[in-house]
Design a protein around this motif. Structure first.
Motif, PDB file in Angstrom:
ATOM      1  N   LYS A 136       0.667  -1.118   0.134  1.00 21.92           N
ATOM      2  CA  LYS A 136      -0.086  -0.026  -0.169  1.00 21.92           C
ATOM      3  C   LYS A 136       0.723   1.298   0.026  1.00 21.92           C
ATOM      4  N   LYS A 137       0.238   2.345  -0.284  1.00 25.09           N
ATOM      5  CA  LYS A 137       1.088   3.579  -0.401  1.00 25.09           C
ATOM      6  C   LYS A 137       1.446   3.935   0.802  1.00 25.09           C
ATOM      7  N   PRO A 138       2.834   4.345   1.300  1.00 25.62           N
ATOM      8  CA  PRO A 138       2.987   4.621   2.523  1.00 25.62           C
ATOM      9  C   PRO A 138       2.190   6.104   3.106  1.00 25.62           C
ATOM     10  N   LYS A 139       2.166   6.081   4.216  1.00 19.60           N
ATOM     11  CA  LYS A 139       1.316   7.228   4.875  1.00 19.60           C
ATOM     12  C   LYS A 139       2.125   7.911   5.768  1.00 19.60           C
ATOM     13  N   GLN A 140       2.049   9.234   5.711  1.00 22.53           N
ATOM     14  CA  GLN A 140       2.975   9.977   6.458  1.00 22.53           C
ATOM     15  C   GLN A 140       2.027  10.782   7.372  1.00 22.53           C
ATOM     16  N   SER A 141       2.321  10.871   8.839  1.00 23.96           N
ATOM     17  CA  SER A 141       1.630  11.767   9.805  1.00 23.96           C
ATOM     18  C   SER A 141       2.882  12.451  10.708  1.00 23.96           C
ATOM     19  N   PHE A 142       2.379  13.598  11.282  1.00 28.76           N
ATOM     20  CA  PHE A 142       3.157  14.335  11.966  1.00 28.76           C
ATOM     21  C   PHE A 142       2.626  14.343  13.676  1.00 28.76           C
ATOM     22  N   PHE A 143       3.694  14.404  14.327  1.00 31.56           N
ATOM     23  CA  PHE A 143       3.373  14.687  15.978  1.00 31.56           C
ATOM     24  C   PHE A 143       4.060  15.815  16.297  1.00 31.56           C
ATOM     25  N   GLU A 144       3.211  16.534  17.029  1.00 31.25           N
ATOM     26  CA  GLU A 144       3.829  18.035  17.568  1.00 31.25           C
ATOM     27  C   GLU A 144       4.468  18.755  16.587  1.00 31.25           C
ATOM     28  N   LYS A 145       3.798  18.808  15.303  1.00 25.13           N
ATOM     29  CA  LYS A 145       4.282  19.660  14.235  1.00 25.13           C
ATOM     30  C   LYS A 145       5.586  19.420  13.711  1.00 25.13           C
ATOM     31  N   GLU A 146       6.435  18.383  14.306  1.00 22.70           N
ATOM     32  CA  GLU A 146       7.767  18.409  13.783  1.00 22.70           C
ATOM     33  C   GLU A 146       8.365  17.042  13.886  1.00 22.70           C
ATOM     34  N   ILE A 147       7.530  15.977  14.385  1.00 27.24           N
ATOM     35  CA  ILE A 147       8.183  14.708  14.446  1.00 27.24           C
ATOM     36  C   ILE A 147       7.381  13.911  13.425  1.00 27.24           C
ATOM     37  N   SER A 148       8.071  13.416  12.614  1.00 30.25           N
ATOM     38  CA  SER A 148       7.472  12.583  11.334  1.00 30.25           C
ATOM     39  C   SER A 148       7.249  11.164  11.445  1.00 30.25           C
ATOM     40  N   LEU A 149       6.211  10.446  11.130  1.00 29.64           N
ATOM     41  CA  LEU A 149       5.781   9.303  11.251  1.00 29.64           C
ATOM     42  C   LEU A 149       5.505   8.801   9.821  1.00 29.64           C
ATOM     43  N   THR A 150       6.017   7.616   9.239  1.00 26.54           N
ATOM     44  CA  THR A 150       5.548   7.020   8.259  1.00 26.54           C
ATOM     45  C   THR A 150       5.264   5.617   8.657  1.00 26.54           C
ATOM     46  N   GLU A 151       3.952   5.227   7.953  1.00 28.48           N
ATOM     47  CA  GLU A 151       3.457   3.758   8.174  1.00 28.48           C
ATOM     48  C   GLU A 151       3.417   3.166   6.721  1.00 28.48           C
ATOM     49  N   ILE A 152       3.835   1.919   6.696  1.00 29.96           N
ATOM     50  CA  ILE A 152       3.894   1.136   5.491  1.00 29.96           C
ATOM     51  C   ILE A 152       3.266  -0.059   5.616  1.00 29.96           C
ATOM     52  N   SER A 153       2.072  -0.759   5.119  1.00 26.10           N
ATOM     53  CA  SER A 153       1.851  -1.895   4.972  1.00 26.10           C
ATOM     54  C   SER A 153       2.513  -2.721   3.971  1.00 26.10           C
ATOM     55  N   GLY A 154       2.632  -3.890   4.374  1.00 29.37           N
ATOM     56  CA  GLY A 154       3.731  -4.746   3.373  1.00 29.37           C
ATOM     57  C   GLY A 154       3.236  -6.322   3.830  1.00 29.37           C
ATOM     58  N   LYS A 155       4.103  -7.131   3.068  1.00 28.72           N
ATOM     59  CA  LYS A 155       4.008  -8.517   3.245  1.00 28.72           C
ATOM     60  C   LYS A 155       5.509  -9.200   3.257  1.00 28.72           C
ATOM     61  N   ILE A 185       2.815 -13.270   4.930  1.00 25.14           N
ATOM     62  CA  ILE A 185       2.502 -12.587   6.302  1.00 25.14           C
ATOM     63  C   ILE A 185       2.439 -11.296   6.184  1.00 25.14           C
ATOM     64  N   PRO A 186       1.397 -10.766   6.718  1.00 23.55           N
ATOM     65  CA  PRO A 186       1.196  -9.393   6.833  1.00 23.55           C
ATOM     66  C   PRO A 186       2.035  -8.649   7.861  1.00 23.55           C
ATOM     67  N   VAL A 187       2.692  -7.456   7.354  1.00 23.39           N
ATOM     68  CA  VAL A 187       3.491  -6.700   8.394  1.00 23.39           C
ATOM     69  C   VAL A 187       3.147  -5.263   8.108  1.00 23.39           C
ATOM     70  N   SER A 188       3.141  -4.377   9.341  1.00 23.33           N
ATOM     71  CA  SER A 188       3.094  -3.132   9.401  1.00 23.33           C
ATOM     72  C   SER A 188       4.481  -2.512   9.757  1.00 23.33           C
ATOM     73  N   LEU A 189       5.032  -1.523   9.209  1.00 35.56           N
ATOM     74  CA  LEU A 189       6.294  -1.202   9.319  1.00 35.56           C
ATOM     75  C   LEU A 189       5.856   0.434   9.801  1.00 35.56           C
ATOM     76  N   SER A 190       6.730   0.885  10.731  1.00 35.63           N
ATOM     77  CA  SER A 190       6.739   2.114  11.312  1.00 35.63           C
ATOM     78  C   SER A 190       8.187   2.788  11.397  1.00 35.63           C
ATOM     79  N   LEU A 191       8.294   3.978  10.646  1.00 33.94           N
ATOM     80  CA  LEU A 191       9.579   4.632  10.376  1.00 33.94           C
ATOM     81  C   LEU A 191       9.391   6.098  10.935  1.00 33.94           C
ATOM     82  N   TRP A 192      10.437   6.620  11.716  1.00 30.56           N
ATOM     83  CA  TRP A 192      10.481   7.911  12.449  1.00 30.56           C
ATOM     84  C   TRP A 192      11.495   8.998  11.716  1.00 30.56           C
ATOM     85  N   GLY A 193      11.163  10.203  11.932  1.00 33.94           N
ATOM     86  CA  GLY A 193      12.288  11.089  11.767  1.00 33.94           C
ATOM     87  C   GLY A 193      12.856  11.523  10.451  1.00 33.94           C
TER      88      GLY A 193
END
Length: 113
Positions: free
Chosen positions: A12-31, A43-51
């Motif tokens: 799925k297309k990676p989704k990006q969100s922000f915390f406290e207007k500065e910290i970036s989080l990208t969530e990726i759905s994968g296999k 096997i389904p996998v959720s990947l979280s990447l920061w900064g």
């Protein structure tokens, strides 16, 4: 938690969100593909990447790309049942490093001399 390396296909297309207007989080759905006794298991996998890694991931990786991910693994209760095999746990990876493996979205550019 365990530190491990995986090869993951982005589904799925990676989704990006922000915390406290500065910290970036990208969530990726994968296999994650496991091959055992001539059977391919997805096997389904959720990947979280920061900064800064989250920014780079949004820019360079797309659907159907394969990436090598290093990070901490955690198991959660299953949240959906749309997969081919019964899996009672869902894998979540908090990524620290990500490398390209097979990129479906590579576009070659002509170099001018």
């Amino acid at each position: 938690m365990n530190y491990a390396s995986f090869i993951i296909k982005i589904i799925k297309k990676p989704k990006q969100s922000f915390f406290e207007k500065e910290i970036s989080l990208t969530e990726i759905s994968g296999k994650l593909y496991q091959i055992r006794n001539k059977k391919k298991i997805e096997i389904p996998v959720s990947l979280s990447l920061w900064g800064n890694l989250a920014y780079d991931t949004m820019q360079y990786y797309h659907i159907n790309d394969y990436v090598i991910v290093e990070g901490y693994v955690s198991l959660r209760d299953k949240i959906s049942s749309g997969y081919q095999i019964p899996v009672d746990k869902h894998i979540e990876v908090s990524g620290f490093k990500i490398y390209p493996f097979l990129l479906d979205s590579i576009q070659l550019t002509k170099m001018d001399k």
